[in-house]
Design a protein around this motif. Structure first.
Motif, PDB file in Angstrom:
ATOM      1  N   LEU A   1       0.823  -1.210   0.000  1.00 43.44           N
ATOM      2  CA  LEU A   1       0.000   0.000   0.000  1.00 43.44           C
ATOM      3  C   LEU A   1       0.857   1.259   0.000  1.00 43.44           C
ATOM      4  O   LEU A   1       0.631   2.178  -0.808  1.00 43.44           O
ATOM      5  CB  LEU A   1      -0.926  -0.012   1.220  1.00 43.44           C
ATOM      6  N   THR A   2       1.819   1.344   0.893  1.00 40.13           N
ATOM      7  CA  THR A   2       2.625   2.560   0.996  1.00 40.13           C
ATOM      8  C   THR A   2       3.465   2.773  -0.261  1.00 40.13           C
ATOM      9  O   THR A   2       3.644   3.916  -0.707  1.00 40.13           O
ATOM     10  CB  THR A   2       3.505   2.531   2.248  1.00 40.13           C
TER      11      THR A   2
ATOM     12  N   TRP B   1       2.630   1.794  -3.332  1.00 42.00           N
ATOM     13  CA  TRP B   1       1.718   2.231  -4.400  1.00 42.00           C
ATOM     14  C   TRP B   1       1.380   3.710  -4.247  1.00 42.00           C
ATOM     15  O   TRP B   1       1.388   4.457  -5.234  1.00 42.00           O
ATOM     16  CB  TRP B   1       0.441   1.393  -4.370  1.00 42.00           C
ATOM     17  N   MET B   2       1.068   4.149  -3.035  1.00 45.15           N
ATOM     18  CA  MET B   2       0.727   5.556  -2.824  1.00 45.15           C
ATOM     19  C   MET B   2       1.889   6.463  -3.189  1.00 45.15           C
ATOM     20  O   MET B   2       1.721   7.486  -3.861  1.00 45.15           O
ATOM     21  CB  MET B   2       0.300   5.784  -1.376  1.00 45.15           C
ATOM     22  N   ALA B   3       3.091   6.093  -2.743  1.00 44.30           N
ATOM     23  CA  ALA B   3       4.262   6.928  -3.010  1.00 44.30           C
ATOM     24  C   ALA B   3       4.564   7.026  -4.505  1.00 44.30           C
ATOM     25  O   ALA B   3       5.081   8.050  -4.976  1.00 44.30           O
ATOM     26  CB  ALA B   3       5.471   6.367  -2.272  1.00 44.30           C
ATOM     27  N   ASN B   4       4.205   5.983  -5.269  1.00 44.50           N
ATOM     28  CA  ASN B   4       4.516   5.956  -6.703  1.00 44.50           C
ATOM     29  C   ASN B   4       3.384   6.472  -7.586  1.00 44.50           C
ATOM     30  O   ASN B   4       3.564   6.550  -8.813  1.00 44.50           O
ATOM     31  CB  ASN B   4       4.865   4.525  -7.132  1.00 44.50           C
ATOM     32  N   ASN B   5       2.237   6.796  -7.011  1.00 42.97           N
ATOM     33  CA  ASN B   5       1.073   7.187  -7.828  1.00 42.97           C
ATOM     34  C   ASN B   5       0.438   8.506  -7.383  1.00 42.97           C
ATOM     35  O   ASN B   5      -0.754   8.720  -7.591  1.00 42.97           O
ATOM     36  CB  ASN B   5       0.027   6.070  -7.795  1.00 42.97           C
ATOM     37  N   ILE B   6       1.209   9.387  -6.808  1.00 46.80           N
ATOM     38  CA  ILE B   6       0.678  10.672  -6.342  1.00 46.80           C
ATOM     39  C   ILE B   6       0.231  11.505  -7.543  1.00 46.80           C
ATOM     40  O   ILE B   6       1.029  11.776  -8.441  1.00 46.80           O
ATOM     41  CB  ILE B   6       1.731  11.438  -5.531  1.00 46.80           C
ATOM     42  N   PRO B   7      -1.041  11.906  -7.592  1.00 45.98           N
ATOM     43  CA  PRO B   7      -1.524  12.676  -8.752  1.00 45.98           C
ATOM     44  C   PRO B   7      -1.048  14.126  -8.706  1.00 45.98           C
ATOM     45  O   PRO B   7      -0.695  14.644  -7.641  1.00 45.98           O
ATOM     46  CB  PRO B   7      -3.052  12.596  -8.605  1.00 45.98           C
ATOM     47  N   ASN B   8      -1.035  14.756  -9.856  1.00 48.11           N
ATOM     48  CA  ASN B   8      -0.709  16.180  -9.930  1.00 48.11           C
ATOM     49  C   ASN B   8      -1.922  16.988  -9.491  1.00 48.11           C
ATOM     50  O   ASN B   8      -3.030  16.787  -9.993  1.00 48.11           O
ATOM     51  CB  ASN B   8      -0.324  16.572 -11.360  1.00 48.11           C
ATOM     52  N   THR B   9      -1.733  17.875  -8.529  1.00 48.29           N
ATOM     53  CA  THR B   9      -2.829  18.709  -8.050  1.00 48.29           C
ATOM     54  C   THR B   9      -3.165  19.771  -9.091  1.00 48.29           C
ATOM     55  O   THR B   9      -2.287  20.527  -9.521  1.00 48.29           O
ATOM     56  CB  THR B   9      -2.450  19.381  -6.716  1.00 48.29           C
ATOM     57  N   LYS B  10      -4.422  19.821  -9.507  1.00 47.29           N
ATOM     58  CA  LYS B  10      -4.845  20.768 -10.534  1.00 47.29           C
ATOM     59  C   LYS B  10      -5.279  22.107  -9.953  1.00 47.29           C
ATOM     60  O   LYS B  10      -5.326  23.112 -10.670  1.00 47.29           O
ATOM     61  CB  LYS B  10      -5.996  20.159 -11.343  1.00 47.29           C
ATOM     62  N   GLU B  11      -5.624  22.118  -8.659  1.00 49.17           N
ATOM     63  CA  GLU B  11      -6.174  23.327  -8.036  1.00 49.17           C
ATOM     64  C   GLU B  11      -5.991  23.221  -6.527  1.00 49.17           C
ATOM     65  O   GLU B  11      -6.057  22.127  -5.964  1.00 49.17           O
ATOM     66  CB  GLU B  11      -7.659  23.432  -8.372  1.00 49.17           C
ATOM     67  N   SER B  12      -5.739  24.348  -5.875  1.00 50.63           N
ATOM     68  CA  SER B  12      -5.621  24.371  -4.416  1.00 50.63           C
ATOM     69  C   SER B  12      -6.739  25.227  -3.829  1.00 50.63           C
ATOM     70  O   SER B  12      -7.023  26.320  -4.339  1.00 50.63           O
ATOM     71  CB  SER B  12      -4.262  24.931  -3.994  1.00 50.63           C
ATOM     72  N   THR B  13      -7.371  24.715  -2.784  1.00 46.58           N
ATOM     73  CA  THR B  13      -8.458  25.427  -2.117  1.00 46.58           C
ATOM     74  C   THR B  13      -8.316  25.257  -0.609  1.00 46.58           C
ATOM     75  O   THR B  13      -7.499  24.462  -0.130  1.00 46.58           O
ATOM     76  CB  THR B  13      -9.832  24.864  -2.533  1.00 46.58           C
ATOM     77  N   VAL B  14      -9.147  25.993   0.144  1.00 44.41           N
ATOM     78  CA  VAL B  14      -9.282  25.702   1.568  1.00 44.41           C
ATOM     79  C   VAL B  14      -9.870  24.302   1.694  1.00 44.41           C
ATOM     80  O   VAL B  14     -10.848  23.968   1.028  1.00 44.41           O
ATOM     81  CB  VAL B  14     -10.230  26.711   2.252  1.00 44.41           C
ATOM     82  N   ILE B  15      -9.256  23.460   2.523  1.00 49.97           N
ATOM     83  CA  ILE B  15      -9.813  22.130   2.778  1.00 49.97           C
ATOM     84  C   ILE B  15      -9.968  21.928   4.285  1.00 49.97           C
ATOM     85  O   ILE B  15      -9.093  22.293   5.060  1.00 49.97           O
ATOM     86  CB  ILE B  15      -8.957  21.002   2.153  1.00 49.97           C
ATOM     87  N   HIS B  16     -11.095  21.372   4.684  1.00 43.41           N
ATOM     88  CA  HIS B  16     -11.362  21.112   6.099  1.00 43.41           C
ATOM     89  C   HIS B  16     -10.529  19.939   6.582  1.00 43.41           C
ATOM     90  O   HIS B  16      -9.946  19.964   7.654  1.00 43.41           O
ATOM     91  CB  HIS B  16     -12.852  20.832   6.292  1.00 43.41           C
ATOM     92  N   TYR B  17     -10.520  18.881   5.818  1.00 39.87           N
ATOM     93  CA  TYR B  17      -9.704  17.687   6.012  1.00 39.87           C
ATOM     94  C   TYR B  17     -10.163  16.787   7.156  1.00 39.87           C
ATOM     95  O   TYR B  17      -9.466  15.865   7.545  1.00 39.87           O
ATOM     96  CB  TYR B  17      -8.236  18.076   6.188  1.00 39.87           C
ATOM     97  N   ASP B  18     -11.359  17.066   7.689  1.00 41.54           N
ATOM     98  CA  ASP B  18     -11.991  16.162   8.658  1.00 41.54           C
ATOM     99  C   ASP B  18     -13.504  16.288   8.493  1.00 41.54           C
ATOM    100  O   ASP B  18     -14.256  16.301   9.465  1.00 41.54           O
ATOM    101  CB  ASP B  18     -11.563  16.519  10.081  1.00 41.54           C
ATOM    102  N   PHE B  19     -13.935  16.382   7.232  1.00 40.00           N
ATOM    103  CA  PHE B  19     -15.321  16.696   6.892  1.00 40.00           C
ATOM    104  C   PHE B  19     -16.172  15.437   7.011  1.00 40.00           C
ATOM    105  O   PHE B  19     -16.028  14.498   6.226  1.00 40.00           O
ATOM    106  CB  PHE B  19     -15.366  17.260   5.465  1.00 40.00           C
ATOM    107  N   LYS B  20     -17.040  15.414   7.998  1.00 34.26           N
ATOM    108  CA  LYS B  20     -17.915  14.261   8.215  1.00 34.26           C
ATOM    109  C   LYS B  20     -19.191  14.723   8.904  1.00 34.26           C
ATOM    110  O   LYS B  20     -19.250  15.817   9.475  1.00 34.26           O
ATOM    111  CB  LYS B  20     -17.210  13.192   9.054  1.00 34.26           C
ATOM    112  N   LEU B  21     -20.204  13.872   8.842  1.00 33.54           N
ATOM    113  CA  LEU B  21     -21.531  14.259   9.309  1.00 33.54           C
ATOM    114  C   LEU B  21     -21.541  14.618  10.787  1.00 33.54           C
ATOM    115  O   LEU B  21     -22.210  15.581  11.188  1.00 33.54           O
ATOM    116  CB  LEU B  21     -22.529  13.136   9.015  1.00 33.54           C
TER     117      LEU B  21
END
Length: 355
Positions: free
Chosen positions: A194-195, A197-217
């Motif tokens: 898993l680690t 695969w993640m390290a080798n497949n990081i996508p290119n970020t197309k846009e940066s925004t404010v992100i909450h990063y703990d968004f849940k109900l």
């Protein structure tokens, strides 16, 4: 939050009542002569959160947990500054009142606005009755809120000086892998695959925004008389400026479905209400977000894979603290099984075709 969301302060997590009251009166004007009353919110397994009340005035105090904490985690000053910048543009974010460094204890804290409404969770008030139609509307409200948050122009706030959008996903992937290694307790099948695969497949970020990063109900609060109106969003500790699809991925790691495993649905407590009929599936939520935001979600399998791994590491850090005797909270004693389950789901997401 509902009237039953607080409990008497847990033993070992008490606050200095007189000191806190004096501090509040230094920073907040117009308070009555009533004494300060403090209770504790029973939800949450990371920071300690307390309800403060002086007469009719109410507020919330947030501070880190007792004992050692992971590097850069539980940064109360940063969360306070983020809320100061976001609240004027996004009223669902609580208004912060003041921050206190607390050098004596080494555990800083801040005090913020107390929102009133309903948190839609497994322990919500019995009088709240949800229909399939209402569940669909709540799902739509969550999608709309995430889109609205990502639409904030962070360049008009001090967040542009507090964050570093460039290279965000690179830092995130390698940073969370390192956090896992530092808190590792058990050998888990597939973790190395898993680690890598993640390290080798990081996508290119197309846009940066404010992100909450703990968004849940259960970090959201709705108006009691209108369950489609979101009036509060909490836990801004991880908020930054970065890839909005990483935020969507994290949201989906918490958005369980009825077909998910029992361990995934109940790993953090009772089964979440998103498994009930009428709530969007994860795929439907992602599709609705894509339509309303106009963003390309082709690589969501990566973001979901990483999100499950990130959640696994958060739980692993909490379990590590329990196993080392740094916390006595028995809720954390079996989190290692949940960590293993999350790693399995991350591996499953890895193999999914792109959206």
């Amino acid at each position: 939050m509902s009237p039953k969301d607080t409990i008497p302060v847990r033993q070992g997590e008490e606050l200095d009542l007189e000191f806190i009251e004096n501090l509040i009166r230094q920073h907040v004007s117009g308070l009555s002569d009533d004494p300060l009353e403090i209770e504790q919110f029973f939800l949450g397994s990371s920071n300690l959160t307390y309800q403060l009340r002086i007469g009719d005035w109410e507020a919330v105090l947030r501070r880190p947990p007792h004992g050692p904490v992971a590097p850069k985690a539980h940064d109360m000053e940063r969360e306070y500054k983020i809320l100061k910048e976001i609240n004027p543009h996004f009223p669902a974010a609580p208004k912060p009142y003041f921050f206190y460094q607390n050098e004596k204890e080494g555990k800083p804290f801040f005090v913020m606005e107390r929102k009133r409404g309903v948190v839609l969770d497994s322990n919500m008030p019995e009088e709240i009755v949800l229909s399939e139609e209402k569940n669909r509307e709540i799902s739509e409200a969550m999608v709309d809120t995430l889109v609205q948050l990502h639409d904030i122009d962070y360049t008009k706030t001090k967040l542009k000086n507090m964050t570093k959008p460039e290279g965000f996903m690179e830092r995130q992937v390698h940073g969370w892998i390192n956090r896992y290694e530092r808190s590792k307790t058990d050998d888990i099948t597939g973790i190395n695959e898993l680690t890598r695969w993640m390290a080798n497949n990081i996508p290119n970020t197309k846009e940066s925004t404010v992100i909450h990063y703990d968004f849940k109900l259960n970090n959201a609060m709705f108006a009691k008389n209108d369950l489609t109106k979101l009036v509060g969003l909490f836990d801004w500790e991880m908020t930054t400026v970065g890839d909005p699809l990483a935020d969507l991925g994290v949201a989906m790691s918490y958005w369980q479905e009825s077909t998910d495993s029992e361990l995934l649905k109940k790993g953090l407590g009772n089964e979440p209400i998103t498994t009930r009929p009428g709530f969007m599936s994860r795929d439907e939520f992602i599709e609705a977000y894509a339509k309303k935001s106009g963003r390309d979600v082709t690589n969501m399998n990566f973001y979901q894979t990483f999100a499950y791994f990130k959640l696994a590491v958060i739980c692993q850090q909490i379990y590590y603290r329990w196993k080392k005797g740094q916390t006595q909270d028995t809720r954390f004693s079996k989190l290692n099984h949940f960590v293993e389950n999350l790693i399995e789901y991350a591996l499953y997401s890895l193999d999914r075709k792109s959206y």
